[in-house]
Structures are given as C-alpha cells and as structure tokens.
Design a protein around this motif. Structure first.
Motif, PDB file in Angstrom:
ATOM      1  N   SER A 162       0.858  -1.177   0.000  1.00 16.03           N
ATOM      2  CA  SER A 162       0.000   0.000   0.000  1.00 16.03           C
ATOM      3  C   SER A 162       0.896   1.231   0.000  1.00 16.03           C
ATOM      4  CB  SER A 162      -0.873   0.003   1.261  1.00 16.03           C
ATOM      5  OG  SER A 162      -1.475   1.260   1.463  1.00 16.03           O
ATOM      6  N   THR A 163       0.402   2.339  -0.508  1.00 14.83           N
ATOM      7  CA  THR A 163       1.178   3.588  -0.471  1.00 14.83           C
ATOM      8  C   THR A 163       1.195   4.194   0.929  1.00 14.83           C
ATOM      9  OG1 THR A 163      -0.758   4.832  -1.192  1.00 14.83           O
ATOM     10  CG2 THR A 163       0.807   4.146  -2.905  1.00 14.83           C
ATOM     11  N   THR A 164       0.383   3.666   1.838  1.00 17.21           N
ATOM     12  CA  THR A 164       0.380   4.138   3.220  1.00 17.21           C
ATOM     13  C   THR A 164       1.580   3.550   3.947  1.00 17.21           C
ATOM     14  OG1 THR A 164      -2.017   4.252   3.205  1.00 17.21           O
ATOM     15  CG2 THR A 164      -0.951   4.254   5.359  1.00 17.21           C
ATOM     16  N   ASN A 165       2.422   4.419   4.527  1.00 20.68           N
ATOM     17  CA  ASN A 165       3.662   3.956   5.149  1.00 20.68           C
ATOM     18  C   ASN A 165       3.575   3.842   6.668  1.00 20.68           C
ATOM     19  OD1 ASN A 165       3.598   6.715   5.643  1.00 20.68           O
ATOM     20  ND2 ASN A 165       5.811   6.942   5.469  1.00 20.68           N
ATOM     21  N   THR A 166       2.372   3.881   7.214  1.00 17.31           N
ATOM     22  CA  THR A 166       2.196   3.723   8.659  1.00 17.31           C
ATOM     23  C   THR A 166       1.191   2.616   8.936  1.00 17.31           C
ATOM     24  OG1 THR A 166       0.438   5.365   8.727  1.00 17.31           O
ATOM     25  CG2 THR A 166       2.675   6.155   9.133  1.00 17.31           C
ATOM     26  N   PHE A 167       1.310   2.056  10.130  1.00 13.85           N
ATOM     27  CA  PHE A 167       0.395   0.992  10.512  1.00 13.85           C
ATOM     28  C   PHE A 167       0.323   0.947  12.029  1.00 13.85           C
ATOM     29  CE2 PHE A 167      -0.902  -3.325  11.469  1.00 13.85           C
ATOM     30  CZ  PHE A 167      -1.945  -3.495  10.575  1.00 13.85           C
ATOM     31  N   ASN A 168      -0.868   0.783  12.585  1.00 14.92           N
ATOM     32  CA  ASN A 168      -1.039   0.579  14.018  1.00 14.92           C
ATOM     33  C   ASN A 168      -1.216  -0.910  14.277  1.00 14.92           C
ATOM     34  OD1 ASN A 168      -0.865   3.279  14.771  1.00 14.92           O
ATOM     35  ND2 ASN A 168      -3.038   3.604  14.451  1.00 14.92           N
ATOM     36  N   TRP A 169      -0.397  -1.437  15.177  1.00 14.45           N
ATOM     37  CA  TRP A 169      -0.404  -2.855  15.491  1.00 14.45           C
ATOM     38  C   TRP A 169      -0.818  -3.032  16.949  1.00 14.45           C
ATOM     39  CZ3 TRP A 169       4.444  -5.545  17.487  1.00 14.45           C
ATOM     40  CH2 TRP A 169       4.217  -6.908  17.685  1.00 14.45           C
ATOM     41  N   TYR A 170      -1.694  -3.961  17.195  1.00 11.35           N
ATOM     42  CA  TYR A 170      -2.198  -4.237  18.537  1.00 11.35           C
ATOM     43  C   TYR A 170      -1.774  -5.636  18.956  1.00 11.35           C
ATOM     44  CZ  TYR A 170      -5.118  -0.209  17.481  1.00 11.35           C
ATOM     45  OH  TYR A 170      -5.551   1.048  17.125  1.00 11.35           O
ATOM     46  N   PRO A 171      -0.578  -5.787  19.535  1.00 11.66           N
ATOM     47  CA  PRO A 171      -0.145  -7.130  19.942  1.00 11.66           C
ATOM     48  C   PRO A 171      -1.053  -7.672  21.049  1.00 11.66           C
ATOM     49  CG  PRO A 171       1.403  -5.474  20.734  1.00 11.66           C
ATOM     50  CD  PRO A 171       0.403  -4.764  19.891  1.00 11.66           C
ATOM     51  N   THR A 172      -1.286  -8.978  21.034  1.00  9.64           N
ATOM     52  CA  THR A 172      -2.178  -9.593  22.013  1.00  9.64           C
ATOM     53  C   THR A 172      -1.441 -10.432  23.048  1.00  9.64           C
ATOM     54  OG1 THR A 172      -2.533 -11.456  20.518  1.00  9.64           O
ATOM     55  CG2 THR A 172      -4.130  -9.637  20.433  1.00  9.64           C
ATOM     56  N   SER A 173      -0.148 -10.629  22.854  1.00 12.28           N
ATOM     57  CA  SER A 173       0.642 -11.387  23.830  1.00 12.28           C
ATOM     58  C   SER A 173       2.061 -10.842  23.841  1.00 12.28           C
ATOM     59  CB  SER A 173       0.635 -12.882  23.498  1.00 12.28           C
ATOM     60  OG  SER A 173       1.204 -13.113  22.234  1.00 12.28           O
ATOM     61  N   GLY A 174       2.750 -11.110  24.943  1.00 13.28           N
ATOM     62  CA  GLY A 174       4.119 -10.630  25.095  1.00 13.28           C
ATOM     63  C   GLY A 174       5.128 -11.537  24.412  1.00 13.28           C
ATOM     64  N   GLY A 175       6.350 -11.048  24.342  1.00  9.62           N
ATOM     65  CA  GLY A 175       7.445 -11.814  23.756  1.00  9.62           C
ATOM     66  C   GLY A 175       8.235 -10.968  22.782  1.00  9.62           C
ATOM     67  N   THR A 176       9.211 -11.588  22.158  1.00 10.13           N
ATOM     68  CA  THR A 176      10.041 -10.895  21.177  1.00 10.13           C
ATOM     69  C   THR A 176       9.463 -11.111  19.784  1.00 10.13           C
ATOM     70  OG1 THR A 176      12.006 -11.122  22.544  1.00 10.13           O
ATOM     71  CG2 THR A 176      12.362 -10.678  20.196  1.00 10.13           C
ATOM     72  N   TYR A 177       9.219 -10.015  19.111  1.00  9.13           N
ATOM     73  CA  TYR A 177       8.645 -10.018  17.768  1.00  9.13           C
ATOM     74  C   TYR A 177       9.648  -9.429  16.783  1.00  9.13           C
ATOM     75  CZ  TYR A 177       4.016 -10.733  19.841  1.00  9.13           C
ATOM     76  OH  TYR A 177       2.933 -11.229  20.510  1.00  9.13           O
ATOM     77  N   TYR A 178       9.577  -9.877  15.554  1.00 13.81           N
ATOM     78  CA  TYR A 178      10.344  -9.275  14.462  1.00 13.81           C
ATOM     79  C   TYR A 178       9.359  -8.573  13.543  1.00 13.81           C
ATOM     80  CZ  TYR A 178      14.221 -12.000  16.178  1.00 13.81           C
ATOM     81  OH  TYR A 178      15.192 -12.523  16.989  1.00 13.81           O
ATOM     82  N   ILE A 179       9.625  -7.326  13.266  1.00  9.05           N
ATOM     83  CA  ILE A 179       8.774  -6.529  12.391  1.00  9.05           C
ATOM     84  C   ILE A 179       9.568  -6.251  11.128  1.00  9.05           C
ATOM     85  CG2 ILE A 179       7.502  -4.373  12.137  1.00  9.05           C
ATOM     86  CD1 ILE A 179       7.500  -4.261  15.263  1.00  9.05           C
ATOM     87  N   GLU A 180       8.970  -6.532   9.975  1.00  5.79           N
ATOM     88  CA  GLU A 180       9.633  -6.272   8.700  1.00  5.79           C
ATOM     89  C   GLU A 180       8.771  -5.414   7.804  1.00  5.79           C
ATOM     90  OE1 GLU A 180      12.383  -8.825   6.302  1.00  5.79           O
ATOM     91  OE2 GLU A 180      11.821 -10.263   7.845  1.00  5.79           O
ATOM     92  N   CYS A 181       9.463  -4.573   7.051  1.00  2.00           N
ATOM     93  CA  CYS A 181       8.791  -3.744   6.064  1.00  2.00           C
ATOM     94  C   CYS A 181       9.521  -3.902   4.736  1.00  2.00           C
ATOM     95  CB  CYS A 181       8.794  -2.282   6.493  1.00  2.00           C
ATOM     96  SG  CYS A 181       8.046  -1.184   5.269  1.00  2.00           S
ATOM     97  N   TYR A 182       8.774  -4.227   3.712  1.00  2.00           N
ATOM     98  CA  TYR A 182       9.302  -4.251   2.352  1.00  2.00           C
ATOM     99  C   TYR A 182       8.771  -3.016   1.638  1.00  2.00           C
ATOM    100  CZ  TYR A 182      11.049  -9.004   2.705  1.00  2.00           C
ATOM    101  OH  TYR A 182      11.760 -10.115   3.058  1.00  2.00           O
ATOM    102  N   VAL A 183       9.637  -2.379   0.869  1.00  2.00           N
ATOM    103  CA  VAL A 183       9.248  -1.186   0.113  1.00  2.00           C
ATOM    104  C   VAL A 183       9.612  -1.420  -1.348  1.00  2.00           C
ATOM    105  CG1 VAL A 183       9.547   1.298  -0.148  1.00  2.00           C
ATOM    106  CG2 VAL A 183       9.785   0.265   2.111  1.00  2.00           C
ATOM    107  N   LYS A 184       8.663  -1.136  -2.250  1.00  2.00           N
ATOM    108  CA  LYS A 184       8.981  -1.239  -3.670  1.00  2.00           C
ATOM    109  C   LYS A 184       8.596   0.055  -4.369  1.00  2.00           C
ATOM    110  CE  LYS A 184       4.782  -3.628  -5.234  1.00  2.00           C
ATOM    111  NZ  LYS A 184       4.263  -4.800  -5.943  1.00  2.00           N
ATOM    112  N   ASP A 185       9.379   0.367  -5.405  1.00  2.00           N
ATOM    113  CA  ASP A 185       9.089   1.575  -6.189  1.00  2.00           C
ATOM    114  C   ASP A 185       8.356   1.187  -7.476  1.00  2.00           C
ATOM    115  OD1 ASP A 185      11.029   0.628  -7.980  1.00  2.00           O
ATOM    116  OD2 ASP A 185      12.496   2.157  -7.476  1.00  2.00           O
ATOM    117  N   ILE A 186       8.094   2.165  -8.321  1.00  2.00           N
ATOM    118  CA  ILE A 186       7.297   1.895  -9.529  1.00  2.00           C
ATOM    119  C   ILE A 186       8.019   1.003 -10.535  1.00  2.00           C
ATOM    120  CG2 ILE A 186       5.899   3.975  -9.302  1.00  2.00           C
ATOM    121  CD1 ILE A 186       7.612   5.240 -11.521  1.00  2.00           C
ATOM    122  N   LEU A 187       9.339   0.853 -10.387  1.00  2.00           N
ATOM    123  CA  LEU A 187      10.087  -0.034 -11.280  1.00  2.00           C
ATOM    124  C   LEU A 187      10.177  -1.451 -10.729  1.00  2.00           C
ATOM    125  CD1 LEU A 187      13.015   2.335 -12.358  1.00  2.00           C
ATOM    126  CD2 LEU A 187      10.861   1.867 -13.547  1.00  2.00           C
ATOM    127  N   GLY A 188       9.625  -1.653  -9.525  1.00  2.00           N
ATOM    128  CA  GLY A 188       9.636  -2.988  -8.931  1.00  2.00           C
ATOM    129  C   GLY A 188      10.845  -3.285  -8.073  1.00  2.00           C
TER     130      GLY A 188
END
Length: 75
Positions: free
Chosen positions: A35-61
């Motif tokens: 999505s072109t939206t670059n923000t997101f609100n996340w509501y975790p439901t349990s504790g622990g160590t999480y890995y968060i990843e973001c992939y970004v692509k441009d118009i050329l792929g």
C-alpha cells in the motif's frame, strides 16, 4: 498500540509498503499488504520478542526491506 512508520528514500516514483511480523512462536503474520500508506497501528495480544519487517517497492519494482526486533510486555 504500537505505531509503525517506515520512510523510504531513493528509488523511483511512488513507494508501496508491506508490513509483517514474526511472532515469538515463529508464526508469520501479514499486517498490511502493499500500500502507499507507510504507517500501521499494530495491537499485539501477547508478550514476547517479535520481528517486524517492512518491504518497500518503487514503480520499477525495485524492493528493499528492513527488519527490527522488539520485546512486548503486556500486563
């Protein structure tokens, strides 16, 4: 709530962002598909160590990504 924000520089044209997490048990969960939206609100439901990843692509792929870890404590 955890506010996730990604900002990409370089590339060409409009950027699209894809967010997902890896839970402490190893399960991978998509938070938002590309999505072109670059923000997101996340509501975790349990504790622990999480890995968060973001992939970004441009118009050329061209795709870049960033991975971070965070520990959630829920009381």
């Amino acid at each position: 709530v955890i506010a996730i924000n990604a900002t990409a520089t370089g590339g060409y044209g409009t950027k699209e962002y894809y967010f997902y997490i890896t839970k402490p048990n190893g399960q991978i969960v998509a938070l938002r598909n590309y999505s072109t939206t670059n923000t997101f609100n996340w509501y975790p439901t349990s504790g622990g160590t999480y890995y968060i990843e973001c992939y970004v692509k441009d118009i050329l792929g061209s795709i870049k990504h960033k991975r971070i870890s965070t520990t959630i404590n829920i009381k």
